[in-house]
Write a protein that holds these residues in place. Structure first.
Motif, short mmCIF file in Angstrom:
data_model
loop_
_atom_site.label_atom_id
_atom_site.label_comp_id
_atom_site.label_asym_id
_atom_site.label_seq_id
_atom_site.Cartn_x
_atom_site.Cartn_y
_atom_site.Cartn_z
N GLU A 187 0.83 -1.20 0.00
CA GLU A 187 0.00 0.00 0.00
C GLU A 187 0.87 1.26 0.00
O GLU A 187 1.88 1.32 0.68
CB GLU A 187 -0.87 -0.03 1.26
N THR A 188 0.45 2.27 -0.77
CA THR A 188 1.22 3.51 -0.77
C THR A 188 0.76 4.41 0.38
O THR A 188 -0.37 4.31 0.86
CB THR A 188 1.06 4.28 -2.09
N LEU A 189 1.65 5.31 0.76
CA LEU A 189 1.30 6.29 1.79
C LEU A 189 0.12 7.12 1.32
O LEU A 189 -0.77 7.46 2.11
CB LEU A 189 2.53 7.18 2.08
N LEU A 190 0.07 7.44 0.02
CA LEU A 190 -1.03 8.27 -0.48
C LEU A 190 -2.37 7.56 -0.30
O LEU A 190 -3.36 8.17 0.12
CB LEU A 190 -0.80 8.62 -1.96
N ARG B 38 -8.07 6.00 3.70
CA ARG B 38 -8.40 5.43 5.01
C ARG B 38 -8.32 6.43 6.14
O ARG B 38 -9.01 6.30 7.13
CB ARG B 38 -7.55 4.21 5.26
N LEU B 39 -7.49 7.45 5.99
CA LEU B 39 -7.46 8.46 7.06
C LEU B 39 -8.28 9.69 6.67
O LEU B 39 -8.40 10.63 7.45
CB LEU B 39 -6.00 8.84 7.38
N GLY B 40 -8.83 9.68 5.46
CA GLY B 40 -9.71 10.77 5.05
C GLY B 40 -9.00 12.09 4.82
O GLY B 40 -9.62 13.14 4.80
N LEU B 41 -7.69 12.04 4.64
CA LEU B 41 -6.94 13.28 4.39
C LEU B 41 -6.76 13.41 2.88
O LEU B 41 -5.89 12.80 2.29
CB LEU B 41 -5.59 13.25 5.12
N ARG B 42 -7.62 14.23 2.26
CA ARG B 42 -7.63 14.28 0.80
C ARG B 42 -6.87 15.47 0.24
O ARG B 42 -7.01 15.81 -0.94
CB ARG B 42 -9.09 14.31 0.31
N GLY B 43 -6.09 16.14 1.08
CA GLY B 43 -5.30 17.28 0.60
C GLY B 43 -4.27 16.86 -0.42
O GLY B 43 -4.18 17.41 -1.51
#
Ligand SMILES: Cc1cc2nc3c(=O)[nH]c(=O)nc-3n(C[C@H](O)[C@H](O)[C@H](O)COP(=O)(O)OP(=O)(O)OC[C@H]3O[C@@H](n4cnc5c(N)ncnc54)[C@H](O)[C@@H]3O)c2cc1C
Lengths: 302, 154
Positions: free
Chosen positions: B20-23, B29-34
């Protein structure tokens, strides 16, 4: 579709990594910064059962000096480009590292990964070749030292067994009255794989003529390579003589002839074969000029 | 496998897959779409985040390799009270945000630059962002924004 990687193991020491590599054999894949591995994985070019992640092995991240300069496999391109001591001892390597991808690539991309990936375009290879680099490979069976020139076997093939970890690269620092440079031709000034790359390390005599030369290339043959015939031809060249750049000087003309014989560039999406051949003579002449300037020869005193 | 990673100052325990990539971890999964998924090949820099302070392309970096380390995304730049950083303010004020797709990545790389150099030259700014592609601004407004942010910090 290949099976997804089943395991991710992060090694804390060389010992641990080589133990795992021995156990996994061809099913293991060393993962350093991942800038090549992750892309190859995404493109289904590799499908190992396990990644052996090595970025946490502190003993592979250092630089040591003891006559030779010993650069750990995990030293990043960013560090090679920015470290003041390395820029002094091995400036062509710093030149090359600064051209690898962008800052994001350089932050994590490592010297060991660049070499083990076996690309004909590896930017760190020509500067290491002109510094007479030796790579150190470690496995549970012991340590093997291989001259970098012999490490490259063919396109994407290097002399590393699956159970071996590249631990360090040893290079000669620049000597007195020596200078070196790495020149890279690309389609833009940054973020490009080399169309061709050329490193030169030149020694000058007291008058400023070339006393000894080392020249190496990337993207000009199936592997990065040192071109000894060119090196021999350049000895004696006095770049203070007017007109030497126009290939009127015998040594430069001989050097260029030797260069054209030594290379076997291909045509691909980055460049045609003809263009690769066409830029090489000018690159050699420019490298000589820059080395002269860097060595401070031919520059009037005072 | 279970890892602990500090994301924007908060320690998170997450289950990650080996490839899995960090992106993917951040966005899906962490909901950080920035951080944006642009090229998926480390070429465009839209996914740039900071790993222990250094800019990296999250699209080609393995999530599992972030165990025990610290990741900062664009969501973590401004403090919780919402006050923008000087650089973010300058981006808004100088028109450095046009379509906005490259903005989070540019901000991360430039925050890393400003952490290293208090007052980078224009050449240093341009060199720092060679791995961040912007197709709207021609980079001029971005360079202006850095100069403005540097001025504001003085
Ligand atoms: C956007 C982008 C731009 C790039 N631009 C350039 C460029 O301009 N010039 C250039 O030369 N390269 C470039 N690259 C390629 C890459 O970044 C470099 O080759 C980098 O040095 C690889 O290092 P890494 O640590 O990321 O290697 P990884 O991807 O982790 O590994 C690469 C290979 O080496 C093996 N390996 C890694 N370390 C070791 C070790 N210590 N012992 C044994 N095997 C090992 C891995 O198994 C794998 O086969 C670029 C890549 C990207 C994504």
């Amino acid at each position: 579709m290949m099976a997804p990687v089943a395991e991710f193991r992060s090694a804390c020491s060389t010992e641990e990594a080589v133990t795992w590599l021995a156990e996994l054999g061809a099913d293991g894949c060393v993962l350093a910064g991942g800038t090549d591995v992750m892309m190859q994985y995404a493109r289904h070019e590799l499908g190992p059962a396990a990644f052996v992640h090595i970025e946490g092995i502190e003993e592979l991240a250092g630089v040591g000096r003891d006559g030779v300069v010993r650069i750990g496999a995990l030293v990043t391109h960013r560090r090679l480009a920015e470290d003041a001591a390395l820029r002094t001892s091995n400036p062509a390597l710093a030149d090359a590292a600064a051209t690898v991808g962008g800052w994001q690539t350089q932050s994590v991309g490592t010297l060991g990964g660049n070499l083990c990936n076996g690309s004909p375009a590896a930017d760190s290879a020509p500067p290491l070749l002109v510094a007479d680099a030796t790579v150190e490979l470690q496995s549970r069976a012991g340590i093997r030292r291989v001259p970098l020139e012999e490490f490259f076997l063919g396109r994407r093939r290097v002399d590393r067994r699956p159970e071996e970890l590249l631990t360090a690269v040893e290079v000669e620092p620049l000597g007195s009255r020596q200078a070196e440079v790495y020149l890279k031709v690309g389609r833009r000034g940054a973020m490009v794989v080399a169309v061709v790359g050329l490193a030169a390390r030149l020694s000058f005599d007291a008058r400023g003529a070339i006393a000894a030369a080392r020249v190496a290339l990337c993207s000009a043959a199936p592997t990065p390579l040192r071109v000894r015939s060119v090196e021999q031809a350049l000895v004696g060249l006095d770049a203070a003589l007017p007109g030497w750049q126009d290939a009127t000087s015998p040594s430069l003309r001989d050097g260029i002839d030797a260069l054209m014989h030594a290379v076997s560039p291909i045509g691909d999406l980055r460049s045609s074969e003809a263009y690769r051949r066409a830029v090489l003579p000018g690159l050699l002449a420019r490298a000589i000029e820059i080395c002269r300037a860097r060595a401070g020869v031919g520059v009037p005193e005072g | 496998m279970e890892i602990e990673v500090t994301v924007n100052g908060v320690v998170r325990g997450v289950e990650v897959r080996p490839h899995e990539t960090l992106l993917a971890l951040l966005r899906d999964r962490l909901g950080l779409r920035g951080a944006k998924n642009g090229c998926s090949e480390g070429e465009c820099g839209a996914c740039t985040v900071l790993l222990d302070g250094a800019p990296i392309d999250a699209c080609i970096y393995p999530a599992a390799a972030c165990a025990g380390r610290s990741v900062t995304t664009v969501e973590g730049l401004a403090p919780p009270d919402g006050e923008l950083t000087a650089l973010q303010r300058a981006f808004v004020d100088s028109g450095a945000v046009q379509c906005g797709f490259c903005t989070p990545g540019l901000l991360m790389t430039l925050h890393a630059l400003l952490a290293e150099r208090a007052a980078p030259s224009e050449a240093e700014v341009r060199r720092a962002i060679v791995g961040n592609i912007c197709r709207c601004t021609g980079y001029a407004h971005v360079v202006d924004a850095v100069a403005q942010a540097v001025g504001a910090r003085r």
